[in-house]
Design an enzyme around this catalytic site. Structure first.
Site, short mmCIF file in Angstrom:
data_model
loop_
_atom_site.label_atom_id
_atom_site.label_comp_id
_atom_site.label_asym_id
_atom_site.label_seq_id
_atom_site.Cartn_x
_atom_site.Cartn_y
_atom_site.Cartn_z
N ASP A 356 55.66 23.38 23.25
CA ASP A 356 56.66 22.88 22.31
C ASP A 356 56.91 23.97 21.26
OD1 ASP A 356 57.62 21.46 19.78
OD2 ASP A 356 57.78 19.87 21.27
N ASN A 364 67.26 25.40 14.17
CA ASN A 364 68.65 24.97 14.43
C ASN A 364 69.42 24.81 13.12
OD1 ASN A 364 69.24 24.90 17.15
ND2 ASN A 364 68.39 22.85 17.45
N HIS A 369 73.22 25.56 16.01
CA HIS A 369 72.85 25.11 17.36
C HIS A 369 73.09 26.17 18.43
CE1 HIS A 369 71.73 20.97 16.48
NE2 HIS A 369 72.70 20.96 15.57
N ASP A 373 70.26 27.20 21.11
CA ASP A 373 70.42 27.23 22.57
C ASP A 373 70.02 28.59 23.12
OD1 ASP A 373 71.31 24.65 22.47
OD2 ASP A 373 73.45 25.17 22.62
N GLU A 399 63.09 20.85 23.15
CA GLU A 399 62.47 22.17 23.02
C GLU A 399 61.10 22.21 23.69
OE1 GLU A 399 61.37 19.89 19.23
OE2 GLU A 399 63.00 20.00 20.68
#
Length: 488
Positions: A356, A364, A369, A373, A399
């Protein structure tokens, strides 16, 4: 301006066609139209190329040359008619026959460009229909035109016209089976070819029965003028480009076309048997049927290959994560069950890990965002390069990523250190590891790794924990003792 010019051209074309249909054959008005319409068509094609600037100039240039050749043939024939003697074959026939390869080459370049391999299915469909109609051309025209006493040159020219019209029909069918854009210019071009083909069929029929009095001349005038109108319309520049709509694949219309092609030969054979009182041309019908069915077999094989490719692609999409390109949660669940079954039989070891990314939401919010990504993509790619060929990394959700490692825990610890080193953008991750005990299910094994992951996050992140044996409180015996925190 070009649209107004096209409208005026259309009005003049209608007038010329009506005049040619009304006035007597040998009148000055008929002669004027005979000489005028090729010149008007040539001018329209030339202006269309210059003003509309099509992406593919060569096809239209070939159609322009074809129109010049056809007009020259009309002039030669008019000279023979003026002197009252029309030989067969004549130089006019040579010029008219030269129009066919120019027309067909122009159409094929217009539809397929220089790469016919882009639509093999459409070409096969065209060949099947053309093959079926070829039998009708033989039964209706070629046998009637070829007389035993006919000289060789006359026989060759007599055969050339029906075969050339068959190729012309193939060009029209190919246009309909292509993915070319279908604007006003496209439909004018199709109308021109259709009228020309029907007029030629009627002319050959009259010629074979000795009733040719040039009644079909207005149809040839309309065909040529429609070709000029297609070149002059602004939409002609888009005929050579592919349709922006996705291909529909095997549509009901395409299935009907293929079925008709297969039925043409037997139907024509039955009609020939009825009209000929049972005496049929079995050799021609057999050759035609064999050719059509061989093309059908090739077409079916192509459809099977297409269906298989699409099925493989859909299966690949179903098991791949759209963002990172690595296996997704569905692939993880399926693959873990499969690998546990293999490990159970072989007695080898298997370790499951869950990773994680730390503080991903904050990343973010801070960078946006799109940057988040990109972090997921680059991290998954960097981690995947550190794994062996038999190991698996999958996007478990958000994630979070899952690992399946075929090794012992102490080797898995080394892998985790390598993954931490290549994590991009200065980011860290928390992880949990669990080695399969040999008796627990995939869900139980994943739950132990998940508990270890949350232990690592709860204890400060940027580390990994190991899930202990479910029946003991101690660490796995082969792990690097004491160097990593443990989730009991």
């Amino acid at each position: 301006m070009i649209r107004r010019l096209w409208i005026w051209y259309g009005a003049v074309s209608v007038v010329l066609t009506l005049v040619r249909a009304i006035v007597p054959e040998q009148s000055p008005a008929a002669t004027f139209v005979t000489f005028c319409y090729p010149v008007l068509t040539i001018a329209a094609i030339g202006l269309g190329i210059r003003l509309n600037r099509p992406a593919r100039v060569l096809p239209w240039a070939l159609l322009l040359i074809m129109t010049v050749a056809g007009g020259a043939g009309n002039v030669v024939m008019s000279v023979y008619l003026f002197h009252g003697r029309v030989p067969f074959p004549s130089p006019a026939d040579a010029l008219w026959l030269a129009c066919y390869p120019l027309l067909l080459a122009g159409l094929m370049l217009l539809v397929d460009g220089l790469s016919w391999r882009r639509d093999r299915a459409g070409i096969l469909d065209t060949l099947m229909v053309t093959g079926g109609l070829g039998l009708g051309v033989w039964l209706l025209f070629l046998r009637e035109l070829i007389a035993p006493a006919m000289p060789l040159d006359a026989r060759l020219v007599a055969v050339a016209y029906p075969l050339a019209d068959l190729l012309l029909l193939a060009g029209v069918i190919r246009m309909f089976t292509s993915s070319a854009r279908r604007g006003p210019a496209f439909w004018q071009l199709v109308a021109s070819l259709g009228i020309q083909g029907l007029a030629h069929v009627g002319w050959i029929w009259q010629l074979s029965h000795g009733t040719n009095h040039n009644e079909l001349a207005p149809a040839f005038v309309a065909s040529a003028l429609l070709l000029g109108g297609a070149a002059l319309h602004p939409s002609m520049a888009k005929i050579g480009s592919e349709d922006i709509r996705p291909s529909a694949g095997v549509t009901p219309h395409r299935v009907l076309l293929i079925s008709s092609a297969c039925l043409l030969a037997p139907i024509q054979l039955i009609i020939n048997g009825v009209l000929a009182d049972g005496h049929v041309d079995w050799l021609a019908a057999s050759i035609c049927s064999i050719a059509v069915f061989l093309l059908l077999i090739v077409r079916i094989l192509g459809l099977m290959r297409t269906v298989q490719d699409q099925a493989d692609k859909l299966e690949s999409i179903a098991y791949l994560d759209g963002l990172t390109g690595i296996p997704n949660r569905r692939a993880w669940d399926t693959e873990l069950e499969r690998r546990l079954a293999i490990t159970r039989r072989s007695g080898q070891t298997l370790v499951v890990g869950l990773i994680d990314l730390d503080h991903f939401k904050r990343y973010n919010d801070l960078f946006g965002h799109p940057a988040g990504d990109e972090l997921l993509r680059t991290a998954s790619s960097a981690w995947q390069q550190q794994l062996r060929a038999g190991d698996l990394i999958a996007r478990y959700g958000g994630e979070e990523f899952g690992l399946i490692l075929h090794c012992r825990l102490k080797d898995a610890a080394i892998v985790m250190d390598r993954l931490r080193e290549v994590t991009p953008a200065g980011q860290t991750f928390s992880a949990g590891l669990a080695q399969w005990t040999g008796g627990e299910s995939a869900e139980q094994l994943t739950a132990r790794a998940d508990a270890a992951l949350y232990g690592a996050k709860r204890d400060g992140r940027d580390q990994f924990f190991v899930g202990g044996h479910p029946s003991r409180t101690d660490l796995q015996a082969d792990f690097v003792g004491g160097t990593r925190p443990v989730a009991q």
